[in-house]
Design a protein around this motif. Structure first.
Motif, short mmCIF file in Angstrom:
data_model
loop_
_atom_site.label_atom_id
_atom_site.label_comp_id
_atom_site.label_asym_id
_atom_site.label_seq_id
_atom_site.Cartn_x
_atom_site.Cartn_y
_atom_site.Cartn_z
N ALA A 70 0.86 -1.18 0.00
CA ALA A 70 0.00 0.00 0.00
C ALA A 70 0.89 1.21 0.00
O ALA A 70 2.05 1.14 0.42
CB ALA A 70 -0.91 0.02 1.23
N ALA A 71 0.36 2.31 -0.47
CA ALA A 71 1.12 3.56 -0.46
C ALA A 71 0.15 4.72 -0.58
O ALA A 71 -1.05 4.53 -0.79
CB ALA A 71 2.11 3.59 -1.62
N ALA A 84 -3.99 3.73 -0.93
CA ALA A 84 -4.71 2.49 -1.21
C ALA A 84 -3.74 1.32 -1.24
O ALA A 84 -2.53 1.49 -1.25
CB ALA A 84 -5.44 2.59 -2.55
N GLY A 139 6.34 1.97 -0.85
CA GLY A 139 5.28 1.09 -0.38
C GLY A 139 5.60 0.49 0.97
O GLY A 139 6.76 0.48 1.40
N THR A 140 4.57 -0.01 1.63
CA THR A 140 4.81 -0.78 2.86
C THR A 140 5.04 -2.23 2.43
O THR A 140 4.44 -2.70 1.46
CB THR A 140 3.64 -0.68 3.84
OG1 THR A 140 3.89 -1.55 4.95
CG2 THR A 140 2.31 -1.10 3.21
N HIS A 156 0.54 -5.00 3.32
CA HIS A 156 -0.68 -4.27 3.67
C HIS A 156 -1.59 -5.08 4.59
O HIS A 156 -2.27 -4.51 5.44
CB HIS A 156 -1.45 -3.90 2.40
CG HIS A 156 -2.80 -3.30 2.67
ND1 HIS A 156 -3.96 -4.06 2.66
CD2 HIS A 156 -3.16 -2.05 3.02
CE1 HIS A 156 -4.99 -3.26 2.97
NE2 HIS A 156 -4.54 -2.05 3.19
#
Lengths: 570, 570
Positions: free
Chosen positions: A427-428, A469, A504-505, A508
């Motif tokens: 997600a980012a 998202a 990004g992670t 998510h």
């Protein structure tokens, strides 16, 4: 009280999942029509059927528990709740990640717990931890066993013995406070069971990950889960208002049920701790009234980028539906290929007339009172009407809902045919989402093409936040002969590096487990890791709890190799 | 871009607050008409005017910094940014709690920092921490200095010297990502300044605590603040998506801007850490479009309990307004007493005809696009119409909005007249809220009546959650001659004990500071405290950061006595 059928009403079962794949093989329906031809075109011919070995051929070493240790554990839970038969040990020999299944299907020597313990309540959990501390036995808390990131791998760390702490007997709804809409559960309840108990009283948890049929409530909290309806109901982080937790150093009871400023939120510290800080024995979760109506619709966007912009508009205007999901061009093409040629051709003509050449499927779902769904849907439609989206209607939406928990069975079908199927998610922020999407796609494509196994890479957005998202990738490729795990390793590593390099992670909603721990340094920095480790050392000074998960082993830690690379294609 | 005047548009100022009270004394307007007679009736005659001593008469010891230490600090920030003049030291000698003001007004020897440091950026903060570690100097991070719980008390702990780290020069909006609606700020910006920078670009933070005119963004995050509009925009915990933090052991950069499952949420670990784990040097916060419309209405409920039930219905139906506030019978009576007798009598007649004898004032405020406010307001009104509430209309609502940040000035007026004015807040699940309300009220009343100073105890609900709500108490009583601080101590302690015994959190948005730290054992248990302490010891091993705050000093810790009890009524 609502009586309409719901797409989340699944049988309540406490049967273990099949040891070599997902769930109940009776639920498998083969490859969809057209899938094989489509895949052959994209990734090359599938292999012939290669079923898993028989259970008795899965090699598992002898239990390392001493007789004295077994007796000490049995003294807490009773002898019948200390299990070390071959089947039970194999069933707890990890989760349901692709490497897990590759190894188990091949019958390779797999790490397995030396025993599986079945405590009945918080006190038994606490007393088992005390025995394991004094006997120096590693403990893997085990909920549904659905982890796809190595979260329940029996990694021993420095210990000679390891037990799996199976929480399936802690399966009660302890309390439902209807005024506050808070339900207190034991952790071992599976999704459909919890949901059935709530629906009887007119409530829902609203939490439906793809693993819903088998995942447990404790697992949701321990892994910071998100479900298909989390855009509406909130992710588990938003639902959890309290926890009770047994640790080697004592008990934690946290949470008041409403906002607080009394120091850092320690409920958040336990949420996502993946069994490394303690064993959750109660979770207090927000519930919502069971919906009177569940309504699913399909729409089509002219491109993934424009569809994502529409989703952003929806969530930032506060009118995103409960379920909001957008497939990219490839994922949409893959879905269309599973329908009849005639129907697909008709659809493409219909969309072409409306200027859509590369359709991207959007699934929207509303849940709530009839009144509310009507109002919210009108507000959503208003935003959609301003953009170039085309409505396909409710039949296509219902079809998605019908198959919403079937994905993992398809993986088993494909693995039977020598195909690698893997997923990952990130997600980012909205600003970084497009770049992240391209980078991860490219990493997977380049890596697997470079190895001579061109992949099909699919992606969808399934969780919206005002600020960003999620992206959920699926990739499919022929297994690489003689290097099945090495192939996976290379793809996973390339994708993970691309994620952290592009804002990004690392995960998510699948959590960290073993497979993402090496990227925790990128995620929270070495000092963030050190802070987590300090908490771990305070609550679990001997380090028995879930070794090798969540925290990187050291600065040079890397993606674990998950056993030998010479595993043959399954 | 919106151009309508907003009730949150306050002058952007970086002037320090007056050292003995709130804000800018030029904003004080005396006691409202009717207030004195009303109070005399309830708590007894007010005293004559007793102004604070002159600034030069406030006794502050000599600076304990050595010349070498001063030079080492000046080497980082420049000599002009190491201040130790009498005024600056007194201005940083604590926050704005009642005991703080009692001591400062009386000119009693107050603890003050040995110097006030004014770093310009993250690197200077980090280098100052390094000097303070090697020189063993305690550090109190200082934002707006508005703490009412002792959060910026210059407690030295085991150290000989203490500096106040004033963050007012870190006052920039570093980045606004309009796609993701995320703004990255330095921590020293005050509310109105941040809001002005955002409004220029068409956005709002939507965060308006009563301390808004002076409190800083870093302070919001460090204390887990909630504002008057938090029911709509979310509390600061909901708005913060990332932080940068300087600690004695290095830097932390946390947060990705969207959901994550990568272990426990470490942004939450820094949020509410009150300067004990590090110094926030950047905060990434979610922003919203500046509202086109701000509309405030007043309604009246027939009782506090029924009004609260209405609020519960609103928030659980998802139609709570942006601002939602309900006063109990006493707080409403107090508000009415500040109007003309004729107007109050007419209002009571009007309400009496509608069956309301003990009115409870409800303030509702909607913010957003014209369209959205219209729609949301209709949805709220629908729920209100089903209940026995009476609408007073927009004039009374606007009147609340006009005075929304004036409360602290009234405290100064009353302290000038020998009156104790104090507030505290808690929160609980809806189920426990009624019992909590009664218990805290009774604790305050019994304690202060027992001391011969009967109080007026007022309460309102101001923050709603689906699972519960906050309670904000104000109490007013004549100061007890010769035992001003002892009187406060007894009331505060009784109320705090009542809170934890009745399922409340020890603080909903004022934070812990010194005044609530003894109740942290009740709040998170001894093991929760130990986990926090482990993080503290990892990030700040020498313990220089904000000693005596947040963490209890030991199992026998109690409410600090805040200096001598013989302070005369001010």
């Amino acid at each position: 009280m609502p009586t309409r059928p719901s797409s989340t009403e699944l049988p309540v079962s406490s049967e273990p999942m099949i040891w070599h794949g997902w769930g109940d093989p009776g639920q498998r329906h083969g490859l969809p029509d057209g899938a094989e031809a489509f895949l052959a075109d994209r990734i090359g011919e599938l292999g012939g059927p290669t079923p898993p070995v028989a259970l008795e051929d899965v090699r598992v070493g002898p239990s390392a528990l001493t007789e004295a240790q077994r007796l000490a554990l049995a003294e807490v839970v009773g002898a019948a709740s200390v299990r070390d038969d071959h089947r039970t040990r194999v069933e707890h020999a990890g989760g349901k990640s692709y490497p897990d299944l590759v190894r188990r299907r091949a019958g390779e020597a797999v790490a397995a717990p030396d025993a599986v313990l079945l405590p009945a309540d918080h006190d038994e959990v606490a007393r088992l931890l005390a025995v394991c501390v004094s006997e120096r036995i590693a403990v893997v808390p085990f909920g549904g066993g659905t982890s796809v990131v190595g979260g329940v791998e029996p990694e021993r760390g420095p210990f000679d013995a390891l037990v799996s702490l199976d929480l399936s007997r802690l399966d009660r709804l302890l309390h439902l406070d209807e005024d506050s809409r808070i339900a207190v559960f034991q952790p071992g309840l599976r999704g459909p069971h919890a949901e059935a108990l709530l629906r009887e009283r007119g409530y829902t948890l609203g939490h439906f990950p793809q693993s819903y049929a088998y995942a447990t409530l404790g697992g949701y909290v321990a892994t910071r889960s998100a479900g298909q309806a989390s855009t509406g109901y909130g992710r588990i982080d938003d639902l959890v208002v309290g926890v009770r937790c047994a640790t080697p150093e004592g008990e934690l009871r946290l949470g008041h049920g409403a906002g607080s400023a009394a120091g850092p939120d320690l409920v958040s510290l336990l949420t996502g701790s993946e069994g490394t800080l303690g064993v959750l024995t109660e979770v207090a979760l927000r519930v919502a009234p069971a919906p009177e109506v569940e309504l699913h619709e399909a729409w089509v966007a002219p491109s993934f980028a424009s569809g994502a912009a529409t989703l952003r508009a929806l969530v930032q205007a506060g009118v995103a539906p409960t379920i909001t999901r957008l497939s990219d061009e490839e994922e949409t093409a893959t879905a269309l290929a599973q329908q009849s040629r005639a129907r697909t051709a008709a659809l493409r003509r219909y969309l072409g007339l409306r200027g859509i050449e590369t359709p991207c499927l959007m699934i929207l779902g509303w849940e709530g009172t009839e009144r509310r769904v009507e109002r919210d849907r009108a507000a959503t439609h208003e935003v959609l009407a301003e953009r170039r989206l085309v409505r396909l209607g409710r039949r296509a939406g219902a079809s998605w809902a019908k198959g919403r928990f079937q994905g993992p069975y398809l993986r088993d079908e494909l693995m039977d045919r020598g195909v690698m199927v893997e997923t990952l998610e990130t997600a980012a922020s909205w600003q970084r989402l497009g770049g992240l999407y391209l980078a991860v796609r490219r990493a997977l494509q380049d890596t697997l093409e470079g190895r001579g196994t061109p992949p099909l890479v699919l992606c969808h957005v399934s969780h919206l936040y005002p600020s960003g998202a999620s992206l959920y990738f699926t990739w499919v490729a022929r297994q690489e002969h003689g290097a099945v795990l090495d192939q996976w390793h290379a793809a996973k590593r390339a994708a993970s590096d691309a994620i952290v390099a592009n804002g990004g992670t690392i995960t998510h909603h699948h959590a960290v487990g073993t497979d993402h721990r090496a990227w925790m340094h990128d995620e929270v920095g070495p000092l963030g890791v050190a802070a987590l480790r300090a908490v771990k050392e305070r609550l679990d000074p001997v380090g028995i709890l879930n070794p090798g998960k969540l925290l990187p082993l050291g600065p040079g830690d890397t993606l674990p190799r998950h056993g030998a690379d010479h595993v043959a294609p399954s």
